[in-house]
Design an enzyme around this catalytic site. Structure first.
Site, PDB file in Angstrom:
ATOM      1  N   ARG A 111       0.851  -1.188   0.000  1.00 15.63           N
ATOM      2  CA  ARG A 111       0.000   0.000   0.000  1.00 15.63           C
ATOM      3  C   ARG A 111       0.888   1.239   0.000  1.00 15.63           C
ATOM      4  O   ARG A 111       1.914   1.273   0.681  1.00 15.63           O
ATOM      5  CB  ARG A 111      -0.908   0.042   1.240  1.00 15.63           C
ATOM      6  CG  ARG A 111      -2.091  -0.886   1.191  1.00 15.63           C
ATOM      7  CD  ARG A 111      -3.134  -0.466   0.134  1.00 15.63           C
ATOM      8  NE  ARG A 111      -4.251  -1.398   0.057  1.00 15.63           N
ATOM      9  CZ  ARG A 111      -4.314  -2.448  -0.751  1.00 15.63           C
ATOM     10  NH1 ARG A 111      -3.314  -2.723  -1.573  1.00 15.63           N
ATOM     11  NH2 ARG A 111      -5.377  -3.233  -0.756  1.00 15.63           N
TER      12      ARG A 111
ATOM     13  N   GLU B  97      -1.810   7.605  -5.550  1.00 16.83           N
ATOM     14  CA  GLU B  97      -2.346   6.807  -6.654  1.00 16.83           C
ATOM     15  C   GLU B  97      -3.864   6.895  -6.839  1.00 16.83           C
ATOM     16  O   GLU B  97      -4.378   6.588  -7.907  1.00 16.83           O
ATOM     17  CB  GLU B  97      -1.964   5.338  -6.475  1.00 16.83           C
ATOM     18  CG  GLU B  97      -2.726   4.644  -5.361  1.00 16.83           C
ATOM     19  CD  GLU B  97      -2.359   3.164  -5.254  1.00 16.83           C
ATOM     20  OE1 GLU B  97      -1.172   2.841  -5.357  1.00 16.83           O
ATOM     21  OE2 GLU B  97      -3.272   2.360  -5.049  1.00 16.83           O
TER      22      GLU B  97
ATOM     23  N   HIS C 240      -0.889  -0.264  -9.622  1.00 17.90           N
ATOM     24  CA  HIS C 240      -1.633  -1.225  -8.787  1.00 17.90           C
ATOM     25  C   HIS C 240      -2.111  -2.434  -9.599  1.00 17.90           C
ATOM     26  O   HIS C 240      -3.291  -2.779  -9.597  1.00 17.90           O
ATOM     27  CB  HIS C 240      -2.830  -0.520  -8.128  1.00 17.90           C
ATOM     28  CG  HIS C 240      -3.156  -1.094  -6.794  1.00 17.90           C
ATOM     29  ND1 HIS C 240      -3.321  -0.331  -5.666  1.00 17.90           N
ATOM     30  CD2 HIS C 240      -3.327  -2.378  -6.387  1.00 17.90           C
ATOM     31  CE1 HIS C 240      -3.593  -1.113  -4.644  1.00 17.90           C
ATOM     32  NE2 HIS C 240      -3.592  -2.362  -5.057  1.00 17.90           N
TER      33      HIS C 240
HETATM   34  P1  NAI Z   1      -1.596 -11.295   4.862  1.00 10.04           P
HETATM   35  O1  NAI Z   1      -2.618 -10.822   5.846  1.00 10.04           O
HETATM   36  O2  NAI Z   1      -1.590 -12.731   4.445  1.00 10.04           O
HETATM   37  O3  NAI Z   1      -0.134 -10.954   5.404  1.00 10.04           O
HETATM   38  C1  NAI Z   1       0.204  -9.748   6.013  1.00 10.04           C
HETATM   39  C2  NAI Z   1       1.384 -10.047   6.956  1.00 10.04           C
HETATM   40  O4  NAI Z   1       1.863  -8.803   7.461  1.00 10.04           O
HETATM   41  C3  NAI Z   1       0.992 -10.912   8.157  1.00 10.04           C
HETATM   42  O5  NAI Z   1       1.896 -11.984   8.279  1.00 10.04           O
HETATM   43  C4  NAI Z   1       1.082  -9.955   9.328  1.00 10.04           C
HETATM   44  O6  NAI Z   1       1.492 -10.587  10.553  1.00 10.04           O
HETATM   45  C5  NAI Z   1       2.154  -8.998   8.831  1.00 10.04           C
HETATM   46  N1  NAI Z   1       2.152  -7.717   9.539  1.00 10.04           N
HETATM   47  C6  NAI Z   1       1.108  -7.037  10.069  1.00 10.04           C
HETATM   48  N2  NAI Z   1       1.548  -5.913  10.667  1.00 10.04           N
HETATM   49  C7  NAI Z   1       2.888  -5.896  10.504  1.00 10.04           C
HETATM   50  C8  NAI Z   1       3.921  -5.011  10.903  1.00 10.04           C
HETATM   51  N3  NAI Z   1       3.612  -3.901  11.604  1.00 10.04           N
HETATM   52  N4  NAI Z   1       5.180  -5.296  10.560  1.00 10.04           N
HETATM   53  C9  NAI Z   1       5.493  -6.421   9.873  1.00 10.04           C
HETATM   54  N5  NAI Z   1       4.562  -7.311   9.465  1.00 10.04           N
HETATM   55  C10 NAI Z   1       3.281  -7.048   9.785  1.00 10.04           C
HETATM   56  O7  NAI Z   1      -1.756 -10.337   3.613  1.00 10.04           O
HETATM   57  P2  NAI Z   1      -1.312 -10.629   2.091  1.00 10.04           P
HETATM   58  O8  NAI Z   1      -2.404 -11.314   1.364  1.00 10.04           O
HETATM   59  O9  NAI Z   1       0.048 -11.202   2.088  1.00 10.04           O
HETATM   60  O10 NAI Z   1      -1.271  -9.125   1.514  1.00 10.04           O
HETATM   61  C11 NAI Z   1      -0.322  -8.178   1.961  1.00 10.04           C
HETATM   62  C12 NAI Z   1      -0.695  -6.810   1.436  1.00 10.04           C
HETATM   63  O11 NAI Z   1      -0.539  -6.792   0.018  1.00 10.04           O
HETATM   64  C13 NAI Z   1      -2.174  -6.420   1.648  1.00 10.04           C
HETATM   65  O12 NAI Z   1      -2.352  -5.811   2.919  1.00 10.04           O
HETATM   66  C14 NAI Z   1      -2.419  -5.457   0.541  1.00 10.04           C
HETATM   67  O13 NAI Z   1      -2.205  -4.150   1.034  1.00 10.04           O
HETATM   68  C15 NAI Z   1      -1.374  -5.781  -0.506  1.00 10.04           C
HETATM   69  N6  NAI Z   1      -1.931  -6.239  -1.777  1.00 10.04           N
HETATM   70  C16 NAI Z   1      -1.534  -5.608  -2.941  1.00 10.04           C
HETATM   71  C17 NAI Z   1      -2.015  -6.011  -4.166  1.00 10.04           C
HETATM   72  C18 NAI Z   1      -1.593  -5.365  -5.444  1.00 10.04           C
HETATM   73  O14 NAI Z   1      -2.252  -5.558  -6.471  1.00 10.04           O
HETATM   74  N7  NAI Z   1      -0.506  -4.636  -5.472  1.00 10.04           N
HETATM   75  C19 NAI Z   1      -3.017  -7.092  -4.247  1.00 10.04           C
HETATM   76  C20 NAI Z   1      -3.310  -7.732  -2.992  1.00 10.04           C
HETATM   77  C21 NAI Z   1      -2.796  -7.292  -1.800  1.00 10.04           C
END
Ligand code: NAI
Length: 329
Positions: A234, A263, A295
């Protein structure tokens, strides 16, 4: 019949959802090109649900208006929900369901693509060769092989990215409050250690109050000189002005961004005829070692298919009063 008003429709959304909707005879969808926001929320009168995406404004005012129109369900066709006022939705009795994971590999592969493009200057090479300029000045990159990757957040996407980096022959460090025990090749370290030891830093944690501007002047100062930074998570994770300052100070070898703070107005719009009033995007793009995409990390055939399947499944579960685990609360 559950009636859904689908906002911000692109042709690929409609194709993907209509292909799948045949399996859900109890669901009707009308597709709108407009994005969901305070003004367009009024159009949802008579619908049970709205379907929205990351770039929609689903803040307090939008939720209030949706509530007045009788909408009881927001179907987010994405993983992130930082654009939704969850507290307000709850107060109004509106359920919010999302697609927590559709294709983590889609985003991780894009992150690797950005890292490689920015490091090896593929974006510049493409343009240069088209102009019959076959010179290599300014194209020098470095090997990822035997370098150190630092993954911030090893959830679904971060874990997929860690695997890809490991496949490149990199040493993989990670920072996460909840280490993923299945990643036995990853060494978990503090954020400070990750910043100071990594040649490639890739952000995969969600945007929360804790992670807002995680990458700022202070954290940039802790990074290795000549680091490659990739953000596919993000925009708000990175304080853009500090990033620009760091790029100007030659801190970064390369930067790859699929997301950035400004964005919102740009995402999925063709603004090529506009004179942009103020633009950090343009400032970022003025640097030769920065690659920006809009994105599109999620944008693969596999991911679109999984998104429509889960979203329609969410709608059906709501209709039947079932709990899916995809509820945002
Ligand atoms: P997820 O929920 O599986 O993993 C997120 C991880 O971040 C978890 O392991 C959590 O413990 C960790 N986390 C939370 N707070 C943290 C902190 N302060 N410091 C370090 N780690 C922390 O989520 P997923 O599916 O892996 O997605 C991650 C991010 O990717 C989403 O939040 C979204 O913003 C972004 N995303 C971007 C896309 C794109 O098209 N560019 C598409 C889908 C998601």
């Amino acid at each position: 019949m559950l009636k859904i008003l689908f906002y911000d429709t692109k042709s690929y959304d409609e194709e993907s959802f209509e292909r799948r909707r045949k399996e859900y005879p109890g669901i009707h969808i009308d597709y709108l090109k407009s994005t969901l926001g305070p003004r367009t929320a009024r159009l949802a009168r008579g619908y049970d649900a709205v379907c929205a995406f990351v770039n929609c404004d689903i803040g307090t005012e939008t939720i209030e208006t949706l509530h007045e129109q009788g909408v009881g369900l927001i179907l987010m066709r994405c993983a992130g929900f930082n654009n939704v006022d969850i507290h307000k939705a709850k107060a109004c009795g509106i359920r919010v369901l999302r697609v927590p994971g559709y294709s983590p590999e889609a985003v991780a592969e894009h992150a690797i693509g950005l890292a490689l493009a920015a490091n090896r200057k593929i974006h510049k090479a493409y343009v240069r060769v088209r102009e019959n300029d076959f010179s290599l000045n300014g194209m020098l990159g470095f090997n990822f092989f035997e370098k150190t990757a630092g993954i911030v957040g090893t959830g679904k996407i971060g874990a997929a990215m860690a695997r890809l980096c490991y496949g490149f022959g990199m040493k993989v460090l990670a920072y996460d409050r909840y280490p993923n025990s299945s990643l036995d090749f990853v060494t978990y370290v503090s954020l400070e250690e990750l910043l100071s030891a990594s040649d490639l830093i890739s952000l995969h944690c969600p945007l929360t109050d804790d992670t807002y501007h995680l990458i700022n002047r202070e954290t940039i100062r802790k990074m290795k000189d000549g680091v490659v930074l990739v953000n596919t998570s993000r925009g708000g994770l990175v304080k853009t002005d500090d990033l620009i300052e760091g790029i100007r100070a030659r801190k970064f070898f390369a930067v790859g961004l699929d997301v950035y703070e400004e964005e919102k107005k740009n995402v999925y719009e063709d603004r090529s005829d506009e004179i942009l009033e103020s633009s950090v995007t343009a400032r970022l793009l003025s640097f030769p070692n920065v690659v920006i995409t809009s994105h599109q990390g999620f944008f693969t055939q596999e991911a679109l298919s999984a998104i429509s399947e889960t979203t329609l499944g969410n709608a059906q579960a709501y209709q039947k009063g079932e709990v899916t685990g995809n509820e945002v609360e």
